[in-house]
Design a protein around this motif. Sequence first.
Motif, PDB file in Angstrom:
ATOM      1  N   ILE A   1      21.579  48.396   5.065  1.00 43.20           N
ATOM      2  CA  ILE A   1      21.258  49.536   5.928  1.00 43.20           C
ATOM      3  C   ILE A   1      20.361  49.016   7.046  1.00 43.20           C
ATOM      4  CG2 ILE A   1      20.330  51.874   6.054  1.00 43.20           C
ATOM      5  CD1 ILE A   1      22.669  51.595   4.114  1.00 43.20           C
ATOM      6  N   THR A   2      20.735  49.228   8.300  1.00 41.99           N
ATOM      7  CA  THR A   2      19.933  48.722   9.409  1.00 41.99           C
ATOM      8  C   THR A   2      18.608  49.469   9.485  1.00 41.99           C
ATOM      9  OG1 THR A   2      20.662  50.241  11.140  1.00 41.99           O
ATOM     10  CG2 THR A   2      22.100  48.353  10.669  1.00 41.99           C
ATOM     11  N   SER A   3      17.675  48.911  10.237  1.00 39.94           N
ATOM     12  CA  SER A   3      16.367  49.553  10.394  1.00 39.94           C
ATOM     13  C   SER A   3      16.484  50.903  11.096  1.00 39.94           C
ATOM     14  CB  SER A   3      15.417  48.636  11.172  1.00 39.94           C
ATOM     15  OG  SER A   3      15.964  48.292  12.427  1.00 39.94           O
ATOM     16  N   GLU A   4      17.605  51.137  11.799  1.00 40.82           N
ATOM     17  CA  GLU A   4      17.834  52.418  12.470  1.00 40.82           C
ATOM     18  C   GLU A   4      18.611  53.401  11.587  1.00 40.82           C
ATOM     19  OE1 GLU A   4      18.021  51.009  17.127  1.00 40.82           O
ATOM     20  OE2 GLU A   4      19.847  50.856  15.919  1.00 40.82           O
ATOM     21  N   GLY A   5      19.026  52.951  10.393  1.00 39.82           N
ATOM     22  CA  GLY A   5      19.713  53.844   9.464  1.00 39.82           C
ATOM     23  C   GLY A   5      21.219  53.756   9.459  1.00 39.82           C
ATOM     24  N   CYS A   6      21.806  52.766  10.134  1.00 40.06           N
ATOM     25  CA  CYS A   6      23.262  52.601  10.128  1.00 40.06           C
ATOM     26  C   CYS A   6      23.694  51.797   8.903  1.00 40.06           C
ATOM     27  CB  CYS A   6      23.731  51.871  11.381  1.00 40.06           C
ATOM     28  SG  CYS A   6      23.360  52.724  12.923  1.00 40.06           S
ATOM     29  N   LEU A   7      24.812  52.141   8.331  1.00 35.44           N
ATOM     30  CA  LEU A   7      25.396  51.355   7.252  1.00 35.44           C
ATOM     31  C   LEU A   7      26.209  50.218   7.873  1.00 35.44           C
ATOM     32  CD1 LEU A   7      26.198  50.838   4.275  1.00 35.44           C
ATOM     33  CD2 LEU A   7      28.093  52.456   4.618  1.00 35.44           C
ATOM     34  N   ALA A   8      25.920  48.978   7.466  1.00 37.15           N
ATOM     35  CA  ALA A   8      26.673  47.818   7.946  1.00 37.15           C
ATOM     36  C   ALA A   8      27.415  47.211   6.759  1.00 37.15           C
ATOM     37  CB  ALA A   8      25.737  46.786   8.571  1.00 37.15           C
ATOM     38  N   LEU A   9      28.693  46.920   6.955  1.00 40.51           N
ATOM     39  CA  LEU A   9      29.540  46.378   5.900  1.00 40.51           C
ATOM     40  C   LEU A   9      30.120  45.046   6.346  1.00 40.51           C
ATOM     41  CD1 LEU A   9      31.520  49.646   5.053  1.00 40.51           C
ATOM     42  CD2 LEU A   9      29.484  48.756   3.885  1.00 40.51           C
ATOM     43  N   GLY A  10      30.213  44.093   5.413  1.00 42.56           N
ATOM     44  CA  GLY A  10      30.768  42.780   5.730  1.00 42.56           C
ATOM     45  C   GLY A  10      31.768  42.343   4.681  1.00 42.56           C
ATOM     46  N   GLY A  11      32.796  41.634   5.105  1.00 39.00           N
ATOM     47  CA  GLY A  11      33.790  41.133   4.166  1.00 39.00           C
ATOM     48  C   GLY A  11      33.230  40.021   3.292  1.00 39.00           C
TER      49      GLY A  11
ATOM     50  N   ASP B   1      35.575  37.891   1.707  1.00 39.48           N
ATOM     51  CA  ASP B   1      36.595  36.848   1.838  1.00 39.48           C
ATOM     52  C   ASP B   1      37.638  37.345   2.836  1.00 39.48           C
ATOM     53  OD1 ASP B   1      38.146  38.724   0.428  1.00 39.48           O
ATOM     54  OD2 ASP B   1      37.622  37.810  -1.494  1.00 39.48           O
ATOM     55  N   ALA B   2      38.691  36.531   3.040  1.00 38.82           N
ATOM     56  CA  ALA B   2      39.704  36.885   4.033  1.00 38.82           C
ATOM     57  C   ALA B   2      40.375  38.218   3.697  1.00 38.82           C
ATOM     58  CB  ALA B   2      40.743  35.772   4.135  1.00 38.82           C
ATOM     59  N   GLN B   3      40.661  38.422   2.403  1.00 41.47           N
ATOM     60  CA  GLN B   3      41.340  39.655   2.003  1.00 41.47           C
ATOM     61  C   GLN B   3      40.468  40.883   2.257  1.00 41.47           C
ATOM     62  OE1 GLN B   3      42.882  39.515  -1.971  1.00 41.47           O
ATOM     63  NE2 GLN B   3      43.605  41.616  -1.953  1.00 41.47           N
ATOM     64  N   SER B   4      39.189  40.794   1.895  1.00 37.00           N
ATOM     65  CA  SER B   4      38.316  41.955   2.104  1.00 37.00           C
ATOM     66  C   SER B   4      37.987  42.147   3.584  1.00 37.00           C
ATOM     67  CB  SER B   4      37.034  41.829   1.272  1.00 37.00           C
ATOM     68  OG  SER B   4      36.251  40.735   1.680  1.00 37.00           O
ATOM     69  N   ASN B   5      38.004  41.063   4.393  1.00 40.43           N
ATOM     70  CA  ASN B   5      37.859  41.219   5.847  1.00 40.43           C
ATOM     71  C   ASN B   5      38.978  42.108   6.393  1.00 40.43           C
ATOM     72  OD1 ASN B   5      35.544  39.759   6.352  1.00 40.43           O
ATOM     73  ND2 ASN B   5      36.600  37.847   6.825  1.00 40.43           N
ATOM     74  N   ASP B   6      40.209  41.799   5.981  1.00 38.20           N
ATOM     75  CA  ASP B   6      41.353  42.604   6.418  1.00 38.20           C
ATOM     76  C   ASP B   6      41.196  44.061   5.989  1.00 38.20           C
ATOM     77  OD1 ASP B   6      42.883  40.884   7.870  1.00 38.20           O
ATOM     78  OD2 ASP B   6      44.178  40.278   6.221  1.00 38.20           O
ATOM     79  N   LYS B   7      40.881  44.251   4.718  1.00 32.68           N
ATOM     80  CA  LYS B   7      40.758  45.600   4.176  1.00 32.68           C
ATOM     81  C   LYS B   7      39.649  46.381   4.876  1.00 32.68           C
ATOM     82  CE  LYS B   7      39.773  48.047  -0.155  1.00 32.68           C
ATOM     83  NZ  LYS B   7      39.408  47.876  -1.588  1.00 32.68           N
ATOM     84  N   LEU B   8      38.513  45.706   5.112  1.00 32.18           N
ATOM     85  CA  LEU B   8      37.359  46.357   5.741  1.00 32.18           C
ATOM     86  C   LEU B   8      37.710  46.909   7.119  1.00 32.18           C
ATOM     87  CD1 LEU B   8      34.264  46.936   5.874  1.00 32.18           C
ATOM     88  CD2 LEU B   8      34.001  44.637   6.831  1.00 32.18           C
ATOM     89  N   VAL B   9      38.316  46.063   7.944  1.00 31.17           N
ATOM     90  CA  VAL B   9      38.606  46.470   9.319  1.00 31.17           C
ATOM     91  C   VAL B   9      39.704  47.534   9.363  1.00 31.17           C
ATOM     92  CG1 VAL B   9      39.440  45.659  11.566  1.00 31.17           C
ATOM     93  CG2 VAL B   9      37.789  44.297  10.273  1.00 31.17           C
ATOM     94  N   LYS B  10      40.760  47.326   8.599  1.00 33.50           N
ATOM     95  CA  LYS B  10      41.876  48.276   8.617  1.00 33.50           C
ATOM     96  C   LYS B  10      41.463  49.650   8.092  1.00 33.50           C
ATOM     97  CE  LYS B  10      45.549  44.829   8.104  1.00 33.50           C
ATOM     98  NZ  LYS B  10      46.574  44.265   7.189  1.00 33.50           N
ATOM     99  N   LYS B  11      40.600  49.666   7.066  1.00 33.77           N
ATOM    100  CA  LYS B  11      40.284  50.921   6.396  1.00 33.77           C
ATOM    101  C   LYS B  11      39.044  51.621   6.950  1.00 33.77           C
ATOM    102  CE  LYS B  11      39.976  52.787   1.704  1.00 33.77           C
ATOM    103  NZ  LYS B  11      39.993  52.459   0.252  1.00 33.77           N
ATOM    104  N   HIS B  12      38.079  50.846   7.478  1.00 30.00           N
ATOM    105  CA  HIS B  12      36.774  51.455   7.768  1.00 30.00           C
ATOM    106  C   HIS B  12      36.313  51.359   9.216  1.00 30.00           C
ATOM    107  CE1 HIS B  12      36.056  52.159   3.514  1.00 30.00           C
ATOM    108  NE2 HIS B  12      36.390  50.912   3.249  1.00 30.00           N
ATOM    109  N   LEU B  13      36.977  50.578  10.077  1.00 34.71           N
ATOM    110  CA  LEU B  13      36.535  50.471  11.473  1.00 34.71           C
ATOM    111  C   LEU B  13      37.040  51.690  12.254  1.00 34.71           C
ATOM    112  CD1 LEU B  13      35.079  48.821  13.644  1.00 34.71           C
ATOM    113  CD2 LEU B  13      37.250  47.650  14.110  1.00 34.71           C
ATOM    114  N   GLU B  14      36.085  52.513  12.708  1.00 33.49           N
ATOM    115  CA  GLU B  14      36.428  53.746  13.410  1.00 33.49           C
ATOM    116  C   GLU B  14      35.952  53.698  14.858  1.00 33.49           C
ATOM    117  OE1 GLU B  14      36.403  56.950   9.791  1.00 33.49           O
ATOM    118  OE2 GLU B  14      34.453  56.321  10.544  1.00 33.49           O
TER     119      GLU B  14
END
Length: 649
Positions: A457-467, A469-482
């Motif tokens: 959680i950033t100091s400003e209150g934003c949730l930050a997510l990171g992959g 591995d390669a598979q979770s990088n793909d899943k993260l961006v496809k599913k959660h990048l808005e």
Amino acid sequence: MTSLDCLALARELQPWLGARFEKAFHPAKDELVLRLRQHGQGTREWRVKSGRWAYLSQGTKDWSEPLTHFATQLRSHLDGARLTAIRQVGFDRVLELEFERADGRHVVACELFGEGNVVLTREDKVVQALHFIKVQHRAIQPGQPYVHPPSRLDLQHATDAELHAGLLRSKADAVRTLATEWNLGGQYAEEVCARAGVEKKRKVSQLTEDERNRLCETLRALLAQASERPEPVIVRDGAQMVDCTPVPLATLEQHSFEARGSFSQALEDYFTAHAKQHEQPEDPRVKVVREEQERLQRLIASQEESLAQFDAEQQAGRAAGDLLYGHFPQAESFLAQAKDRARKEGWPALEGWAAEGLTVLRTNPAEGTLVAKLGEGEVELALDRDVHGNAERQYERAKKHREKAEGARAAVAQRRVELAELQKEGSKLADKVAKERAKRRFEPTKKLWFETYRWFITSEGCLALGGRDAQSNDKLVKKHLETNDRYVHADLQGAPSVIVKRGMLPEIGEASLREAAEFSVAYSKAWKSRIGQGEAYWVTPEQVSKTPMPGEYLPKGAFIIRGKRNFLKVPLRAAVGPCEVEGHRKVMGGPVGAVQARASEWVVVEPGTDDPNALANRLSERFQVPLEEVQAVLPPGPLRVVEEKLREG
């Protein structure tokens, strides 16, 4: 220790110039001790922990650790030397102790940045070091010139124009600029801002000329106070020591200050207390193995010392025999005259006597021998033998010591085999003990949806997510990048894709983007490379694509970035601490600023050589959470703790 701390310490220790070196000790792999004696001030010890701290002790200790090769080298090169200089290199975290003796100038360079190092040089060439390294900008190797690390702006000698230039080229806020461009570190950067009356979060580009001038004037005043009018203090938060500084700081006024007679005393008290807080009772089984290892190490050191003496005696005997045969006529005549002189006038008549180019240096009537200078060497002569007999006597001496050396060499080799086996046993036992301690499991914390990924959680209150591995990088961006999010990535391969969720906030601020950049770099392959800083960039979601250009191939976990990338340089550091997330207690790992903003206690780490599992075990006990929850949020590789705030108990 910061660069300002090093400045204060170097100035404080000037009265110790002229001290005599006595002994060196190597009590731990990254610690060295030089014992010094100064007329009228007694005996003290210069203690240094590579990459962490250095100070002159208030007294001496009885060091029982085995004598290492580095300690032996220090004793050999500094024996009888006088301390002629103590200096800070520029405004860097490097302190040098310069020693002089008849055979030349020696320097012990103590590097207190990064992993750190201690380097012994003779006439500016490397003799020995804690770590021999070879990196892009310099190499520390035996016999090579010692090269200082790349220097930053020297605040002690910088002009106003140079100080202003450092400010004007920055795009960051005031406190970050002072910490990096002026090399002050975070704490003293905040102090300068506070004393100058400049809001630390304001962009430097928005400061007026008057505000920049106030920063420069305040900096010079702080430097002068720390070096010329120090008031060293221990800083306490209740009963706990949380810091020590050469002067009281306005930014720490919410804490209590305890005055000390010197900055060295404050450093010693603070770091000694700091070390005791982290001591764990040693398992009795581990202690038995450790003590046996130390016994073998002492035995090996003693045998190696004897081996060196045997080799020296062997070489001396052979050289003396060759010397006699090389000066056969002179030696033959000298022996005849010496025998006659001793018989007629007695052995005292031979003291200092010279003939045939030989000069008597000392005599031993009981053994019937004398030592004479012959050419460039010395040779022992028995008066009851001729030249052949004396030469053979020297060759026999060489043979006897060669046989002793062979025996000692075999004994050392055997002891080293025993020590290696014992070290393997010790390592297995330490792992076993660690696993036994880990079995004292704590209740798992509630699993939250985003823990599939790396997160903070950033100091400003934003949730930050990171992959992860390669598979979770793909899943993260496809599913959660808005649409309103931001995409962040370190400028290197093998780094996680990071997205910063705007959530209910009106916008994602600069602090969140910088923290996400730090996160992306820290949890990448950069950690194991042990560089000091890295670079990352952020872009908007519409710039991120999974569609390559015709003919291009895009591997799993990779994305095409189109358009301008917004680059940020960030330090390679991370922090870990417990905090509340969505009403549940969690252990969070991530950027230092983000963790410190939310956690009541924390540790800050950077790349190093320490086993991360050892820290994970300690924090698991401290935070009362399962071991694997701490391991999951630590950076990926060896580390070292550079700062911490842990409650007692």
